[in-house]
Design a protein around this motif. Structure first.
Motif, PDB file in Angstrom:
ATOM      1  N   ASP A 158     -28.401 -11.915  28.701  1.00 13.31           N
ATOM      2  CA  ASP A 158     -30.330 -12.705  28.189  1.00 13.31           C
ATOM      3  C   ASP A 158     -30.139 -13.473  27.780  1.00 13.31           C
ATOM      4  OD1 ASP A 158     -29.361 -11.822  25.598  1.00 13.31           O
ATOM      5  OD2 ASP A 158     -30.554 -10.608  25.732  1.00 13.31           O
TER       6      ASP A 158
ATOM      7  N   GLY B 116     -25.832  -4.459  33.792  1.00 11.44           N
ATOM      8  CA  GLY B 116     -26.840  -3.079  33.051  1.00 11.44           C
ATOM      9  C   GLY B 116     -26.427  -3.144  31.680  1.00 11.44           C
TER      10      GLY B 116
ATOM     11  N   ILE C 120     -25.876 -13.341  36.728  1.00 15.57           N
ATOM     12  CA  ILE C 120     -27.401 -13.621  36.478  1.00 15.57           C
ATOM     13  C   ILE C 120     -27.408 -13.371  34.979  1.00 15.57           C
ATOM     14  CG2 ILE C 120     -29.387 -12.345  37.169  1.00 15.57           C
ATOM     15  CD1 ILE C 120     -27.461 -10.416  38.855  1.00 15.57           C
TER      16      ILE C 120
ATOM     17  N   TRP D  81     -24.934  -9.761  33.530  1.00 10.38           N
ATOM     18  CA  TRP D  81     -25.939 -10.309  32.606  1.00 10.38           C
ATOM     19  C   TRP D  81     -25.792 -11.054  31.151  1.00 10.38           C
ATOM     20  CZ3 TRP D  81     -30.428  -9.100  35.691  1.00 10.38           C
ATOM     21  CH2 TRP D  81     -30.346  -7.953  36.945  1.00 10.38           C
TER      22      TRP D  81
ATOM     23  N   GLU E 272     -31.125  -2.901  35.105  1.00  8.84           N
ATOM     24  CA  GLU E 272     -30.857  -4.030  34.651  1.00  8.84           C
ATOM     25  C   GLU E 272     -31.670  -4.549  33.790  1.00  8.84           C
ATOM     26  OE1 GLU E 272     -34.335  -5.827  37.933  1.00  8.84           O
ATOM     27  OE2 GLU E 272     -32.999  -4.663  39.716  1.00  8.84           O
TER      28      GLU E 272
ATOM     29  N   GLU F  59     -21.745  -7.165  38.532  1.00 10.57           N
ATOM     30  CA  GLU F  59     -23.406  -8.057  37.758  1.00 10.57           C
ATOM     31  C   GLU F  59     -23.058  -8.433  36.484  1.00 10.57           C
ATOM     32  OE1 GLU F  59     -26.847  -6.066  39.251  1.00 10.57           O
ATOM     33  OE2 GLU F  59     -26.619  -6.239  41.264  1.00 10.57           O
TER      34      GLU F  59
END
Length: 133
Positions: free
Chosen positions: A64, A73, A100, A62, A39, A60
Motif C-alpha cells: 500500500d 490481502g 500489486i 500487495w 483486496e 499476490e
C-alpha cells in the motif's frame, strides 16, 4: 383394571427429502462459487500495454501507499513473505508472484520486496497494472 395396548403405526414422511436434497445441492453449489479473495485498497499504476497471465494459482503481494506488505490481502512482514516464497519454490515453483503496488509509492518500498525475490532467486514475478485501453 384392564389396560389395553394400542399399536400405532408411526411413519416418517419421506415426500420432501428430494426437495431438501435439491436445496442442499443448490446451497453447496452457491457457496463453492464465492470468491474469497481479499483486496487491499490501492491506486493501481497505469500502463499502455499489459499482458494477461493465465496461471490459476498466484501469490499476490500487495504494497500500500505506506509500504505495508500484504500476502493475499492479509497483513504480513518481510520475514513471512520470505517464508511463503521459499515454501512456494519448494512445493510449486511455477506459481506466479503478482506484485500489486500503489502507483504513488516510492521505488525503495517495492525494491525491498524485489530484494527478497532476488535473494531467493524466484523468477516468476509479475507487476500488476491497470490498462489504459
Amino acid at each position: 383394571m384392564n389396560f389395553r395396548r394400542h399399536k400405532k403405526f408411526v411413519s416418517v414422511p419421506l415426500f420432501s427429502t428430494s426437495d431438501i436434497a435439491f436445496l442442499l445441492l443448490i446451497f453447496i453449489m452457491l457457496v463453492s462459487l464465492i470468491n474469497y479473495r481479499v483486496e487491499v485498497n490501492i491506486d493501481f499504476p497505469e500502463a499502455d500495454m499489459a499482458l494477461r497471465t493465465t496461471a490459476e494459482k498466484n501469490l499476490e503481494v500487495w504494497i500500500d501507499i505506506n509500504g505495508a506488505i500484504y500476502l493475499d490481502g492479509y497483513p504480513s512482514d518481510r520475514l513471512a513473505l520470505e517464508r511463503k516464497i521459499t515454501q512456494l519454490y519448494t512445493s510449486a515453483p511455477d506459481t506466479r508472484v503478482h506484485i500489486i503496488a500503489d502507483k504513488n509509492i516510492t521505488y525503495e518500498k517495492i525494491n525491498s520486496v524485489l530484494e527478497i525475490m532476488q535473494i531467493l532467486q524466484y523468477r516468476v514475478v509479475s507487476f500488476v497494472v491497470k490498462s489504459n485501453e
